[in-house]
Design a protein around this motif. Structure first.
Motif, PDB file in Angstrom:
ATOM      1  N   LEU A  36     -33.466 -75.035  13.905  1.00 39.37           N
ATOM      2  CA  LEU A  36     -33.283 -74.128  12.729  1.00 39.37           C
ATOM      3  C   LEU A  36     -32.893 -72.393  13.237  1.00 39.37           C
ATOM      4  O   LEU A  36     -32.163 -72.079  12.428  1.00 39.37           O
ATOM      5  N   ILE A  37     -33.544 -72.423  14.093  1.00 41.94           N
ATOM      6  CA  ILE A  37     -33.306 -71.028  14.844  1.00 41.94           C
ATOM      7  C   ILE A  37     -31.917 -70.938  15.336  1.00 41.94           C
ATOM      8  O   ILE A  37     -31.067 -69.834  14.920  1.00 41.94           O
ATOM      9  N   TRP A  38     -31.313 -72.039  15.949  1.00 38.74           N
ATOM     10  CA  TRP A  38     -30.022 -71.644  16.397  1.00 38.74           C
ATOM     11  C   TRP A  38     -29.079 -71.525  15.044  1.00 38.74           C
ATOM     12  O   TRP A  38     -28.044 -71.083  15.188  1.00 38.74           O
ATOM     13  N   MET A 300     -44.903 -66.262  19.722  1.00 38.76           N
ATOM     14  CA  MET A 300     -43.696 -66.266  20.625  1.00 38.76           C
ATOM     15  C   MET A 300     -42.278 -65.634  20.122  1.00 38.76           C
ATOM     16  O   MET A 300     -41.697 -64.824  20.845  1.00 38.76           O
ATOM     17  N   SER A 301     -42.218 -65.867  18.793  1.00 37.88           N
ATOM     18  CA  SER A 301     -40.785 -65.465  18.315  1.00 37.88           C
ATOM     19  C   SER A 301     -40.923 -63.851  18.367  1.00 37.88           C
ATOM     20  O   SER A 301     -39.930 -63.173  18.568  1.00 37.88           O
ATOM     21  N   HIS A 302     -42.012 -63.213  18.020  1.00 36.12           N
ATOM     22  CA  HIS A 302     -42.234 -61.832  18.070  1.00 36.12           C
ATOM     23  C   HIS A 302     -41.701 -61.246  19.404  1.00 36.12           C
ATOM     24  O   HIS A 302     -41.078 -60.281  19.607  1.00 36.12           O
ATOM     25  N   ASP A 377     -33.924 -61.816  13.245  1.00 36.02           N
ATOM     26  CA  ASP A 377     -33.574 -62.436  12.021  1.00 36.02           C
ATOM     27  C   ASP A 377     -33.781 -64.067  12.179  1.00 36.02           C
ATOM     28  O   ASP A 377     -33.905 -64.570  10.772  1.00 36.02           O
ATOM     29  N   SER A 378     -33.714 -64.541  13.041  1.00 31.14           N
ATOM     30  CA  SER A 378     -33.442 -66.236  13.305  1.00 31.14           C
ATOM     31  C   SER A 378     -34.690 -66.795  13.715  1.00 31.14           C
ATOM     32  O   SER A 378     -34.837 -67.842  13.477  1.00 31.14           O
ATOM     33  N   LEU A 379     -35.445 -66.114  14.222  1.00 33.46           N
ATOM     34  CA  LEU A 379     -36.869 -66.437  14.823  1.00 33.46           C
ATOM     35  C   LEU A 379     -37.907 -66.953  13.723  1.00 33.46           C
ATOM     36  O   LEU A 379     -38.983 -67.571  13.951  1.00 33.46           O
ATOM     37  N   TYR A 382     -37.617 -70.028   8.316  1.00 33.94           N
ATOM     38  CA  TYR A 382     -37.976 -70.425   6.910  1.00 33.94           C
ATOM     39  C   TYR A 382     -37.916 -69.286   5.826  1.00 33.94           C
ATOM     40  O   TYR A 382     -38.335 -69.437   4.700  1.00 33.94           O
ATOM     41  N   GLN A 383     -37.753 -68.045   6.495  1.00 36.58           N
ATOM     42  CA  GLN A 383     -37.625 -66.739   5.595  1.00 36.58           C
ATOM     43  C   GLN A 383     -36.655 -67.106   4.350  1.00 36.58           C
ATOM     44  O   GLN A 383     -36.842 -66.176   3.461  1.00 36.58           O
ATOM     45  N   HIS A 384     -35.548 -67.738   4.572  1.00 39.68           N
ATOM     46  CA  HIS A 384     -34.173 -67.887   3.631  1.00 39.68           C
ATOM     47  C   HIS A 384     -34.595 -69.159   2.823  1.00 39.68           C
ATOM     48  O   HIS A 384     -33.689 -69.460   2.017  1.00 39.68           O
TER      49      HIS A 384
END
Length: 384
Positions: A36-38, A300-302, A377-379, A382-384
Motif C-alpha cells: 500500500l505504501i509503494w 516507524m513511519s514517522h 504522505d505514503s506511510l 489508509y488516510q485516503h
C-alpha cells in the motif's frame, strides 16, 4: 472482453453469483502494508524521481574516483582558473567522436590576467578507461583507471578549475563522498540518542521522564549556530581529516536528537495505554521487548519520514561549518570546503564557475525534501 459497436467493452464470461462484488476492495485492504505504501508513493512523482536520483547518487559514491578524470587535489600550475571546456563531437562538419579543444593561456597586458583561448585547430579526442593518478576505489582498492581523460598535455575541465588549477568537476565528485555521508552518520547518532531517551521517557514516565525532559529543554534553549561554532572550534587543529569528519558528524547528530526525542516521547505516552501494550505486559514481556516489538514498529513511519527531512539539515550544517573554516579542512574535500575557496565575491564575479559547488547542495537538499514529503504522505496508506 467483447467490444461493442459503440466502443464499450463487455465481459463475455458467464455470470457467477458466488463471486463477491467486494473482492477487489477486500484484496486491497488485506494487502501488506509495504504494498500500500509503494502504491501511494508511486503517485508522488517528485518524491519518486527524487528517491531514484538519491539512490543513484549514493550508489556512485564508491566509484567517484573512477568517474572523475583527475584526483581531488591534482594540480595543473599552467591552468589556474581555467574556464569550463565543452565536449564536442563534430569538427568542421565531420564527426570525429567526443573531443575537447586544448586550452592555451595568454597574458592580457591590459588586465594583467591570464586568458585561456581554445586551440580550435587541434581537437584532442578523449580517451576512455585510461590511466591517470592513483586513487582508492571505495576507499580500499588502489587503482589508476579513470573512465575518461584528455590525451597528452591537453586538459578536460568540464566545470573549470580553481585557484590552484584543480578540476572543479572531479572535486565535486570527491566532495560528495563526505558531504552526503555526513548526513547518514549524523542521523544515525541522532536516532540512536533520540529513540533511546524518548522511548525511555515516554514509556516509564515519572522521575525519569522529568529528568530527560529537563535535559532536552536545556539543549533546545541553546542557540544552535554559536553552539556549532564553539564545538567545532574545540576540535584540535592537528587532527587528521578523517577524525575531524567523524567528530563533525557526531556533533551534528548530538545537537539534533532532542527534537526527535520529544516526538518519540509524545507518541509513546499515547501508545503505552493501548490494549496490545497492556496485553504484552500482562504476558510477562520485558519493557525492552515491549518497546522494540510493539511500540516502535507503530512509530516507524514517522521515523523514516523524519530521517529523510533531517539529513539535508545536517548536510547544510556541515557545509556551513566548512564554509566558515570550522568544519572539514584541506586536504579533505567536501562541498563546504570548496565553497570556502569561493568566499571572495570579486573572485566569483570574474570566475563564476568557482561557485558551482552550490548547485549540488541545492539539488540534493531539494531531493531529500521532496522524498520526505512523498514518504510522509505514503506511510499512512489508509488516510485516503
Amino acid at each position: 472482453m467483447t467490444q461493442l459497436p459503440d466502443g464499450r467493452y463487455v465481459d463475455d464470461a458467464p455470470y457467477d453469483a458466488n463471486v463477491s462484488l467486494q473482492q477487489l476492495e477486500r484484496t486491497d485492504l488485506d494487502a501488506p502494508n509495504w504494498v500500500l505504501i509503494w502504491r501511494q508513493f508511486k503517485t508522488h512523482k517528485l518524491g519518486l524521481v527524487s528517491g531514484i536520483f538519491l539512490l543513484i547518487s549514493y550508489a556512485l559514491l564508491p566509484v567517484a574516483g573512477f568517474i572523475a578524470p583527475y584526483t581531488a587535489n591534482e594540480r595543473h600550475p599552467d591552468h589556474l582558473y581555467s574556464p569550463p571546456q565543452s565536449i564536442n563531437f563534430f569538427h568542421e562538419g565531420e564527426f570525429i567522436g567526443p573531443y575537447v579543444y586544448p586550452m592555451t593561456s595568454e597574458a592580457n597586458l591590459e588586465t594583467f590576467q591570464w586568458e585561456f583561448v581554445p586551440d580550435t585547430d587541434n581537437p584532442a579526442s578523449l580517451e576512455f578507461f585510461c590511466e591517470g593518478k592513483e586513487y582508492y576505489l571505495a576507499g580500499l582498492i588502489p587503482t589508476d583507471t579513470h573512465l575518461f581523460c584528455a590525451p597528452g598535455d591537453a586538459t578536460i575541465f568540464l566545470w573549470g578549475s580553481d585557484r590552484l588549477g584543480r578540476d572543479v568537476f572531479s572535486r565535486i565528485l570527491y566532495g560528495a563522498q563526505l558531504s552526503l555521508t555526513v548526513g547518514i552518520i549524523g542521523i544515525t547518532v541522532s536516532f540512536l540518542l533520540g529513540i533511546t531517551f524518548g522511548s525511555i521517557a515516554g514509556y516509564f514516565g515519572g522521575r525519569i521522564d522529568w529528568c530527560i525532559n529537563r535535559v532536552i529543554e536545556i539543549l533546545r534553549s541553546l542557540p544552535e549556530l554559536p553552539l556549532w561554532l564553539a564545538l567545532s572550534a574545540a576540535v584540535p587543529s592537528n587532527w587528521g581529516p578523517v577524525a575531524v569528519f567523524f567528530i563533525i558528524s557526531v556533533i551534528l547528530g548530538i545537537l539534533d536528537w532532542p527534537g526527535l526525542a520529544r516526538s518519540v516521547r509524545a507518541k509513546f505516552l499515547s501508545l503505552r495505554e493501548e490494549e496490545y501494550v497492556r496485553a504484552a505486559e500482562m504476558m510477562g514481556a520485558s519493557p525492552g521487548r515491549v518497546i522494540r516489538k510493539h511500540m516502535l514498529p507503530n512509530f516507524m513511519s514517522h521515523l523514516i519520514a523524519s530521517a529523510t527531512l533531517s539529513i539535508p539539515a545536517m548536510i547544510l550544517g556541515e557545509t556551513a561549518l566548512s564554509f566558515l573554516g570550522l568544519g572539514l579542512r584541506a586536504p579533505a574535500v567536501s562541498w563546504g570546503v570548496m565553497l570556502n575557496d569561493a568566499q571572495n565575491l570579486a573572485s566569483i564575479e570574474i570566475y563564476p564557475w568557482t561557485a558551482i559547488p552550490m548547485l549540488p547542495i541545492i539539488i540534493v537538499v531539494l531531493a531529500f525534501n521532496f522524498l520526505g514529503d512523498g514518504l510522509r504522505d505514503s506511510l499512512d496508506p489508509y488516510q485516503h
